[in-house]
Design a protein around this motif. Structure first.
Motif, PDB file in Angstrom:
ATOM      1  N   HIS A 105     128.779  60.351  93.674  1.00  0.00           N
ATOM      2  CA  HIS A 105     129.266  59.113  93.067  1.00  0.00           C
ATOM      3  C   HIS A 105     128.426  58.561  91.929  1.00  0.00           C
ATOM      4  N   VAL A 106     127.162  58.958  91.831  1.00  0.00           N
ATOM      5  CA  VAL A 106     126.364  58.413  90.728  1.00  0.00           C
ATOM      6  C   VAL A 106     126.627  59.244  89.473  1.00  0.00           C
ATOM      7  N   ASN A 107     126.930  58.570  88.392  1.00  0.00           N
ATOM      8  CA  ASN A 107     127.178  59.255  87.127  1.00  0.00           C
ATOM      9  C   ASN A 107     125.836  59.431  86.406  1.00  0.00           C
ATOM     10  N   PHE A 108     125.160  60.525  86.735  1.00  0.00           N
ATOM     11  CA  PHE A 108     123.815  60.746  86.207  1.00  0.00           C
ATOM     12  C   PHE A 108     123.831  60.815  84.676  1.00  0.00           C
ATOM     13  N   GLU A 109     124.833  61.489  84.131  1.00  0.00           N
ATOM     14  CA  GLU A 109     124.868  61.644  82.665  1.00  0.00           C
ATOM     15  C   GLU A 109     125.046  60.305  81.956  1.00  0.00           C
TER      16      GLU A 109
ATOM     17  N   THR B  90     128.077  40.958 110.786  1.00  0.00           N
ATOM     18  CA  THR B  90     128.348  41.642 109.529  1.00  0.00           C
ATOM     19  C   THR B  90     129.355  42.766 109.725  1.00  0.00           C
ATOM     20  N   ILE B  91     130.173  42.990 108.713  1.00  0.00           N
ATOM     21  CA  ILE B  91     131.062  44.153 108.735  1.00  0.00           C
ATOM     22  C   ILE B  91     130.783  45.025 107.511  1.00  0.00           C
ATOM     23  N   LEU B  92     131.210  46.267 107.588  1.00  0.00           N
ATOM     24  CA  LEU B  92     131.068  47.187 106.452  1.00  0.00           C
ATOM     25  C   LEU B  92     132.457  47.700 106.091  1.00  0.00           C
ATOM     26  N   VAL B  93     132.803  47.616 104.823  1.00  0.00           N
ATOM     27  CA  VAL B  93     134.126  48.068 104.401  1.00  0.00           C
ATOM     28  C   VAL B  93     133.980  49.214 103.399  1.00  0.00           C
ATOM     29  N   GLY B  94     134.604  50.328 103.714  1.00  0.00           N
ATOM     30  CA  GLY B  94     134.548  51.512 102.851  1.00  0.00           C
ATOM     31  C   GLY B  94     133.620  52.563 103.438  1.00  0.00           C
ATOM     32  N   VAL B  95     134.172  53.478 104.220  1.00  0.00           N
ATOM     33  CA  VAL B  95     133.321  54.446 104.925  1.00  0.00           C
ATOM     34  C   VAL B  95     133.417  55.808 104.240  1.00  0.00           C
ATOM     35  N   GLY B  96     133.121  55.846 102.948  1.00  0.00           N
ATOM     36  CA  GLY B  96     132.922  57.119 102.256  1.00  0.00           C
ATOM     37  C   GLY B  96     131.507  57.594 102.521  1.00  0.00           C
ATOM     38  N   ASN B  97     131.007  58.518 101.681  1.00  0.00           N
ATOM     39  CA  ASN B  97     129.641  59.029 101.899  1.00  0.00           C
ATOM     40  C   ASN B  97     128.612  57.916 101.921  1.00  0.00           C
ATOM     41  N   LEU B  98     128.764  56.959 101.009  1.00  0.00           N
ATOM     42  CA  LEU B  98     127.761  55.909 100.913  1.00  0.00           C
ATOM     43  C   LEU B  98     127.829  54.985 102.133  1.00  0.00           C
ATOM     44  N   GLY B  99     129.040  54.541 102.480  1.00  0.00           N
ATOM     45  CA  GLY B  99     129.218  53.694 103.671  1.00  0.00           C
ATOM     46  C   GLY B  99     128.680  54.389 104.916  1.00  0.00           C
ATOM     47  N   LEU B 100     128.960  55.686 104.980  1.00  0.00           N
ATOM     48  CA  LEU B 100     128.488  56.520 106.084  1.00  0.00           C
ATOM     49  C   LEU B 100     126.958  56.534 106.123  1.00  0.00           C
ATOM     50  N   ALA B 101     126.361  56.733 104.956  1.00  0.00           N
ATOM     51  CA  ALA B 101     124.900  56.774 104.860  1.00  0.00           C
ATOM     52  C   ALA B 101     124.311  55.442 105.308  1.00  0.00           C
ATOM     53  N   LEU B 102     124.903  54.346 104.895  1.00  0.00           N
ATOM     54  CA  LEU B 102     124.379  53.028 105.262  1.00  0.00           C
ATOM     55  C   LEU B 102     124.522  52.794 106.763  1.00  0.00           C
ATOM     56  N   ALA B 103     125.708  53.112 107.298  1.00  0.00           N
ATOM     57  CA  ALA B 103     125.941  52.897 108.737  1.00  0.00           C
ATOM     58  C   ALA B 103     124.989  53.745 109.573  1.00  0.00           C
ATOM     59  N   ASN B 104     124.685  54.934 109.084  1.00  0.00           N
ATOM     60  CA  ASN B 104     123.827  55.836 109.846  1.00  0.00           C
ATOM     61  C   ASN B 104     122.338  55.549 109.691  1.00  0.00           C
ATOM     62  N   HIS B 105     121.923  55.114 108.503  1.00  0.00           N
ATOM     63  CA  HIS B 105     120.490  55.097 108.239  1.00  0.00           C
ATOM     64  C   HIS B 105     119.867  53.727 108.036  1.00  0.00           C
ATOM     65  N   VAL B 106     120.664  52.716 107.702  1.00  0.00           N
ATOM     66  CA  VAL B 106     120.053  51.409 107.497  1.00  0.00           C
ATOM     67  C   VAL B 106     119.905  50.723 108.852  1.00  0.00           C
ATOM     68  N   ASN B 107     118.721  50.236 109.114  1.00  0.00           N
ATOM     69  CA  ASN B 107     118.465  49.540 110.374  1.00  0.00           C
ATOM     70  C   ASN B 107     118.813  48.052 110.183  1.00  0.00           C
ATOM     71  N   PHE B 108     120.089  47.753 110.409  1.00  0.00           N
ATOM     72  CA  PHE B 108     120.572  46.393 110.149  1.00  0.00           C
ATOM     73  C   PHE B 108     119.825  45.367 110.999  1.00  0.00           C
ATOM     74  N   VAL B 198     123.426  45.971  94.877  1.00  0.00           N
ATOM     75  CA  VAL B 198     122.664  47.210  94.762  1.00  0.00           C
ATOM     76  C   VAL B 198     123.409  48.067  93.750  1.00  0.00           C
ATOM     77  N   GLN B 199     123.019  47.936  92.514  1.00  0.00           N
ATOM     78  CA  GLN B 199     123.680  48.660  91.428  1.00  0.00           C
ATOM     79  C   GLN B 199     122.861  49.904  91.144  1.00  0.00           C
ATOM     80  N   LEU B 200     123.287  51.026  91.733  1.00  0.00           N
ATOM     81  CA  LEU B 200     122.494  52.245  91.620  1.00  0.00           C
ATOM     82  C   LEU B 200     122.369  52.699  90.167  1.00  0.00           C
ATOM     83  N   ALA B 201     123.441  52.574  89.392  1.00  0.00           N
ATOM     84  CA  ALA B 201     123.370  53.002  87.987  1.00  0.00           C
ATOM     85  C   ALA B 201     122.362  52.141  87.216  1.00  0.00           C
ATOM     86  N   ASP B 202     122.294  50.847  87.526  1.00  0.00           N
ATOM     87  CA  ASP B 202     121.318  49.979  86.848  1.00  0.00           C
ATOM     88  C   ASP B 202     119.895  50.447  87.148  1.00  0.00           C
TER      89      ASP B 202
END
Lengths: 215, 215
Positions: A105-109, B90-108, B198-202
């Protein structure tokens, strides 16, 4: 690391605001907006117009008094400052859910990077096709880095794996890190490497503070 | 939103540094360190001792001149300021790879939140067990929120889905957002909601700038 900055004296806080400007200008361009006053732009962002002018003045300033900003050219200038047209060769290590999410999902380019390869050590992941990369085994790191000379690495490995991995990557001249591990990398190798931390727990705790301020 | 802050006048930048202090103090405690001087602590972090003292003084200050900090009690104090012992539903909406990663790895819970449920609209995801949550269909949002009253939502949906989703959630009294979408939520509903972006591209563009400064 010897640092001869192109923009000496510019606060890291100003730099950190530029991607947001770039993002909003991209949005404006998509919507066909050609020109925007610093006041309108400030309203979109939630800063004062003077704050935005001050930020841009750090890099020379790009508005024309009374005419506002040309959206396309301001976007191009900020993109140039951020070097988004760069092509920094980069690898990603650790293809769990998070690594997967970033690769997909991250647009590295768009951000100035060229993602060359993904590495993992799990036999269930190595060999898989992710986006257009085939996951390689970490044992191939030395050979790959020697040949392709990546400058940056995205770290999505467990914290315990970080010290050995980073030592190895540093020996292979990888000195820049986008760090998603909870390992405090910037404390360990200060001045030797460049680290941009994405500490998700820190961000979530900041939200906790803010919510509890108003509860 | 009416804001009556518990810590008025404390800069957001100071708040943003506290989780890092908390993280390092947790690490020190794990390693059996009972007391640390502000100088040693500063060296770990890469700030000056005076910067750290100033930060902590915003909340009353916790060191004793000449004795440094008691690791466990400073950690507890910072945890209290950050409200990490909270249990914000809290709820999480959108269980794609990122949602999955957060649900699995973030210690809420470690960060003061209680993750109640995950939502998605894809039939291939709804019904799946992730960690100890079963993914629900977004059509159940209204019923769920009416019953369980979540205060916060983690957003991992595509940007195009954000406006309608947030409008719906706001109507259901969800006013706090951990926003992973590229949608500029804080511009849209300023003063009505609380957003931690959390703007990953930024973040990646900031790294691009830093690398190009030294290339």
């Amino acid at each position: 690391m010897i640092v001869l900055p192109k923009y000496p004296g510019v606060s890291p806080l100003v730099v950190r605001r530029l991607p947001r400007y770039y993002r909003l200008l991209t949005e404006l361009m998509k919507n066909g907006v050609e020109r925007i006053s610093s006041r309108e732009f400030a309203d979109m962002i939630g800063f004062t117009a003077s704050q935005i002018r001050q930020d841009l003045n750090c890099f020379g300033g790009f508005g024309q008094q009374g005419y506002g900003y040309n959206v396309a050219s301001l976007r191009a200038e900020i993109g140039r400052i951020l070097s988004v047209d760069g092509n920094l060769p980069t690898i990603l290590v650790g293809v769990g859910n998070l690594g997967l999410a970033l690769a997909n999902h991250v647009n590295f380019e768009y951000c100035g990077f060229q993602l060359l390869a993904l590495f993992d050590e799990s036999s269930s992941t190595v060999g898989k096709d992710i986006n257009h990369w085939t996951v390689r085994h970490v044992s191939e790191l030395t050979e790959f880095c020697t040949e392709h000379r990546p400058l940056a690495a995205v770290l999505c490995v467990p914290p315990s794996a970080v010290p050995d991995l980073v030592k190895k990557l540093m020996d292979l001249d990888v000195k820049c890190y986008w760090n998603f591990t909870q390992y405090d990398l910037s404390s360990l190798y200060r001045n030797e490497i460049l680290v941009e931390d994405v500490q998700l727990a820190d961000s979530l705790m900041t939200l906790s503070f803010q919510i509890n301020e108003i509860l």
